[in-house]
Design a protein around this motif. Structure first.
Motif, mmCIF file in Angstrom:
data_model
loop_
_atom_site.group_PDB
_atom_site.id
_atom_site.type_symbol
_atom_site.label_atom_id
_atom_site.label_comp_id
_atom_site.label_asym_id
_atom_site.label_seq_id
_atom_site.Cartn_x
_atom_site.Cartn_y
_atom_site.Cartn_z
ATOM 1 N N CYS A 125 0.821 -1.212 0.000
ATOM 2 C CA CYS A 125 0.000 0.000 0.000
ATOM 3 C C CYS A 125 0.854 1.261 0.000
ATOM 4 C CB CYS A 125 -0.938 0.008 1.208
ATOM 5 S SG CYS A 125 -2.182 -1.313 1.199
ATOM 6 N N SER A 126 2.019 1.197 0.626
ATOM 7 C CA SER A 126 2.871 2.386 0.667
ATOM 8 C C SER A 126 3.400 2.765 -0.707
ATOM 9 C CB SER A 126 4.040 2.145 1.628
ATOM 10 O OG SER A 126 4.857 1.078 1.146
ATOM 11 N N ASN A 127 3.413 1.820 -1.664
ATOM 12 C CA ASN A 127 3.901 2.105 -3.015
ATOM 13 C C ASN A 127 2.813 2.662 -3.929
ATOM 14 O OD1 ASN A 127 6.473 1.125 -2.344
ATOM 15 N ND2 ASN A 127 5.879 -0.992 -2.851
ATOM 16 N N ILE A 128 1.580 2.705 -3.450
ATOM 17 C CA ILE A 128 0.463 3.218 -4.256
ATOM 18 C C ILE A 128 0.363 4.719 -4.051
ATOM 19 C CG2 ILE A 128 -2.027 3.140 -4.595
ATOM 20 C CD1 ILE A 128 -1.970 0.227 -3.762
ATOM 21 N N THR A 129 0.349 5.441 -5.174
ATOM 22 C CA THR A 129 0.322 6.911 -5.103
ATOM 23 C C THR A 129 -0.971 7.511 -5.636
ATOM 24 O OG1 THR A 129 1.405 7.022 -7.268
ATOM 25 C CG2 THR A 129 2.821 7.038 -5.312
ATOM 26 N N GLU A 130 -1.853 6.700 -6.197
ATOM 27 C CA GLU A 130 -3.107 7.195 -6.763
ATOM 28 C C GLU A 130 -4.254 6.337 -6.258
ATOM 29 O OE1 GLU A 130 -2.766 7.273 -10.939
ATOM 30 O OE2 GLU A 130 -1.244 8.850 -10.993
ATOM 31 N N CYS A 131 -5.411 6.958 -6.204
ATOM 32 C CA CYS A 131 -6.566 6.300 -5.600
ATOM 33 C C CYS A 131 -6.984 5.063 -6.387
ATOM 34 C CB CYS A 131 -7.726 7.295 -5.497
ATOM 35 S SG CYS A 131 -9.253 6.589 -4.824
ATOM 36 N N TYR A 132 -7.083 5.161 -7.731
ATOM 37 C CA TYR A 132 -7.604 4.051 -8.523
ATOM 38 C C TYR A 132 -6.657 2.860 -8.554
ATOM 39 C CZ TYR A 132 -10.329 1.826 -12.208
ATOM 40 O OH TYR A 132 -11.107 0.957 -12.926
ATOM 41 N N LEU A 176 -10.666 7.578 -12.413
ATOM 42 C CA LEU A 176 -10.656 6.136 -12.650
ATOM 43 C C LEU A 176 -9.467 5.770 -13.537
ATOM 44 C CD1 LEU A 176 -14.454 5.452 -13.244
ATOM 45 C CD2 LEU A 176 -13.179 5.539 -11.103
ATOM 46 N N TYR A 177 -8.304 6.251 -13.136
ATOM 47 C CA TYR A 177 -7.105 6.040 -13.948
ATOM 48 C C TYR A 177 -5.922 5.866 -13.015
ATOM 49 C CZ TYR A 177 -3.137 7.109 -16.964
ATOM 50 O OH TYR A 177 -1.948 7.063 -17.620
ATOM 51 N N HIS A 193 -10.456 9.779 -17.165
ATOM 52 C CA HIS A 193 -9.367 10.704 -16.874
ATOM 53 C C HIS A 193 -9.803 11.964 -16.131
ATOM 54 C CE1 HIS A 193 -6.243 8.586 -19.166
ATOM 55 N NE2 HIS A 193 -7.209 8.274 -20.027
ATOM 56 N N LEU A 194 -11.051 12.358 -16.209
ATOM 57 C CA LEU A 194 -11.482 13.565 -15.507
ATOM 58 C C LEU A 194 -11.746 13.265 -14.037
ATOM 59 C CD1 LEU A 194 -13.961 15.330 -17.960
ATOM 60 C CD2 LEU A 194 -11.556 15.854 -17.561
ATOM 61 N N ARG A 195 -11.652 14.325 -13.242
ATOM 62 C CA ARG A 195 -12.032 14.188 -11.847
ATOM 63 C C ARG A 195 -13.533 13.972 -11.737
ATOM 64 N NH1 ARG A 195 -8.591 15.444 -7.940
ATOM 65 N NH2 ARG A 195 -10.343 15.919 -6.558
ATOM 66 N N LYS A 196 -13.921 13.459 -10.599
ATOM 67 C CA LYS A 196 -15.311 13.070 -10.428
ATOM 68 C C LYS A 196 -16.252 14.252 -10.585
ATOM 69 C CE LYS A 196 -18.366 10.540 -7.310
ATOM 70 N NZ LYS A 196 -18.482 9.838 -6.015
ATOM 71 N N ASP A 197 -15.903 15.416 -10.027
ATOM 72 C CA ASP A 197 -16.778 16.583 -10.129
ATOM 73 C C ASP A 197 -16.842 17.102 -11.564
ATOM 74 O OD1 ASP A 197 -14.148 17.220 -10.070
ATOM 75 O OD2 ASP A 197 -14.363 19.006 -8.822
#
Length: 663
Positions: free
Chosen positions: A93-100, A144-145, A329-333
């Motif tokens: 988990c420490s190597n993950i830098t993005e939410c998706y 979602l990327y 690629h776009l943010r959720k909002d």
């Protein structure tokens, strides 16, 4: 209120939270320093003297310093093996830098700290850490990327996203080339033909253009271009001699019994033609395959709109591809804003569909009824001409002048029929007087009179028929002929009156605008898509949505194409399968007029009996003459088989009666 809600969420520090609200308003220096020493990170918040900065530092300090209210599963795990698994998961988990990137991992994403942590649906499993903004489902991530995914995965997604738009583009190119090939095949290749192909005004339904090209081009058989186009009418020379022969007219002088096209071409006729070509094509015997092949022919409504429909399908697939890319690629909002715009466009499409359905349904039904009225009026017109000719044919013929008078009536009735359709039929519009003179329907002296007509040559021809009835018919026959002529003139006028019926400009322009607006909006307002589910939007190819757009656009555009070309019901260039062919109706009417006016009266019973006796007595006289020459000559003249002939000859030589008494 936000400070209060934060204090309530962190229940062990509720009292401290209320106290911090008071400090944010006017914090005493000593007390602020004490709390800053007790809780690291609060000093900067107090120095900033702002509520937002205080809120951020307070939230971070609380959730990183206050121990969890209940022991987690990881801390409760016993044994070294469980600790090793937990440490391995923590390292991953420490190597993950993005939410998706937490998808398909035991990690969750803490949006509060912007870090990935080991956890479950209730929160992180890290000891002493609580995360109010905890995300365990990757579909809830702002994007979602995952930028760390492999090149193969990225390429696979783009291929999955773009294959259908590429296929639609290829389909559009193939369809465009196919239609151009059909155009070159069906449209003539001369300058004259190019003028003829543009010789119909769809606003009025009349043929328009330059009349000079009608006589400029001649074919090998001496006919002009217009005469070649209407060869079923102008290809036969009418003469008084052929008319005078009546039913005994030889085959070469008779009128053609059929035309290149029937008066109305229907689906059954075309199905028969297609069915005869099964061996030459790959079309199966199923009715759907036959009908589809007919619908795709040149200038049929559906076939004529295929290029536009597939182009709109390609546009729809491009928009869906862009929507899938934005969902990834776009943010959720930002994506939610785009999804809202697309959803609103879908509402616009639904509103336009209601208007288009109402307008098209009402207008199409009325125009189809109008087309059938023109069709039946042509049949009625032929029947009125038959009525006049039938009554005139009952008048006795006493001299050669009476036969010439009948031939004159026959020509004038056909001229009235011709001028009823000439202005609205491209093949006849530029005929002029020359082709009519050459085919025998008009005399040169009569042509000079028709040139001086105040309104139309057809009215002069009607006056000629009226004067003929007054001169050559008497009593009740004259009255009945006048009634038939009056109905004949009414049918001629009805043809032009019906063709000139048009919808108001405002209504017709509104109909075209709403149909084109609907077809333009359909690709950008696809239905049956759950825009809230970003992952479904991102992963689905949406082939059915694009196909539905194409089929709906094809239906509306084809219906509009049909309504447009029905305004010129005799234009066999713009709509060869839907147009009526008045030349076929003229040929049928003319053949019947000849039967009415040139057929001799039936023979009397005495004449019939005398003719039968003569026919029977003639072989008897010939047999007696041959018998005088000898029995052998008689037997050899009979069509007998060799065996019977040999037997008869032997009996004749022996003088035996053959075939009984008198044989």
């Amino acid at each position: 209120l936000r400070q209060v809600c934060l204090g309530v969420y962190a229940s062990p520090l509720t009292i401290y939270s209320f106290f911090f609200i008071a400090l944010a308003m006017r914090p005493p220096p000593r007390l602020a320093g004490a709390f800053a020493a007790a809780l690291p990170g609060l000093a900067a918040a107090f120095r900033s003297s702002g509520l937002e900065s205080l809120n951020l530092h307070l939230e971070t300090a609380i959730h990183r310093t206050v121990p969890a209210a209940a022991p987690s599963n990881a801390t409760a795990a016993q044994g070294a093996e469980g600790d090793k698994v937990f440490e391995a998961q923590r390292e991953k988990c420490s190597n993950i830098t993005e939410c998706y990137c937490v998808k398909a991992t035991p990690c969750g994403w803490c949006a509060t700290f912007g870090e990935a942590m080991v956890g479950h649906k209730d929160g992180p499993l890290e000891p002493g850490i609580q995360c109010p903004k905890w995300i365990t489902n990757a579909n809830s991530c702002p994007k979602l990327y995952c930028s760390t995914e492999s090149r193969d995965e990225t390429m696979s997604w783009w291929i999955h996203c773009s294959w259908f738009p590429c296929l639609c583009l290829v389909m559009w190119i193939v369809t465009y080339i196919w239609r151009e090939v059909l155009r070159a095949k069906h449209l003539p290749k001369t300058v004259v033909a190019e003028k003829a192909s543009q010789s119909v005004n769809f606003t009025t339904g009349q043929a328009v253009g330059d009349e000079s090209f009608a006589s400029d081009v001649s074919s090998e058989d001496g006919l002009t271009f217009i005469e070649r186009q209407a060869i079923d009418l102008f290809g036969t020379k009418r003469s008084f001699e052929a008319f005078r022969k009546g039913l005994d007219c030889p085959e070469q002088d008779r009128l053609p019994t059929d035309a290149a096209r029937p008066y109305e071409l229907n689906l059954s006729d075309l199905s028969t033609v297609v069915g005869e070509n099964y061996e030459k094509s790959r079309v199966g015997p199923h009715r759907f395959a036959v009908t589809l092949r007919i619908a795709m022919q040149w200038r049929t409504a559906l076939g004529a709109t295929m290029v536009s429909a597939i182009g709109l399908m390609f546009l729809s697939s491009l928009y869906l591809m862009a929507l899938r890319t934005c969902a990834r690629h776009l943010r959720k909002d930002e994506y939610e804003w785009l999804a809202l715009v697309t959803k609103e466009m879908g509402a616009v499409v639904a509103s336009l569909q209601t208007a288009v359905t109402l307008l098209l349904a009402w207008y199409a039904l009325n125009r189809i009824q109008w087309f059938w009225s023109i069709l039946m009026e042509g049949v009625t017109l032929g029947g009125r001409a038959h009525d006049v000719a039938m009554i005139a044919g009952a008048c006795p013929v006493k001299s050669e002048a009476d036969w010439k008078a009948r031939f004159q009536l026959y020509r004038h009735l056909m001229l009235c029929f011709f001028y009823a359709y000439q202005a609205y039929t491209p093949k006849l519009r530029f005929a002029g007087f020359g082709p009519l003179i050459r085919c025998g329907l008009l005399l040169p002296a009569e042509a000079e009179q028709l040139k001086l007509a105040h309104r139309h040559p057809g009215t002069v021809c009607e006056a000629w028929v009226s004067r003929w009835i007054d001169k050559h018919m008497k009593l009740e026959a004259r009255q009945q002929a006048y009634m038939g002529l009056r109905e004949y003139r009414g049918s001629i006028a009805s043809i032009s009156d019906l063709i000139e019926q048009r919808a108001p400009v405002s209504f017709e322009s509104l109909l075209y605008i709403v149909v084109y607006a609907l077809c333009a909006a359909l690709p950008f307002g696809p239905a049956n898509i759950d825009y809230a589910n970003r992952e479904a939007v991102m992963k689905g190819p949406h082939v059915a949505t694009a196909l539905g757009t194409a089929m709906l656009c094809a239906f509306y555009l084809a219906l509009l194409h049909m309504l447009r070309h029905l305004q010129a019901p005799f234009d066999d260039i713009g709509a060869p399968h839907d147009a009526l062919n008045p030349i076929a109706l003229m040929n049928s009417t003319e053949r019947k007029l000849r039967d009415y006016l040139s057929a001799p009266p039936p023979k009397s019973p005495a004449a019939v009996a005398s003719q039968e006796a003569a026919n029977l007595d003639s072989p008897t006289r010939e047999a007696r003459r041959r018998w005088a020459e000898g029995p052998t000559a008689v037997l050899r003249a009979l069509p007998l088989p060799p065996r019977e002939l040999a037997l008869g000859l032997s009996r004749a030589r022996a003088g035996t009666a053959w075939g009984g008494a008198g044989g």
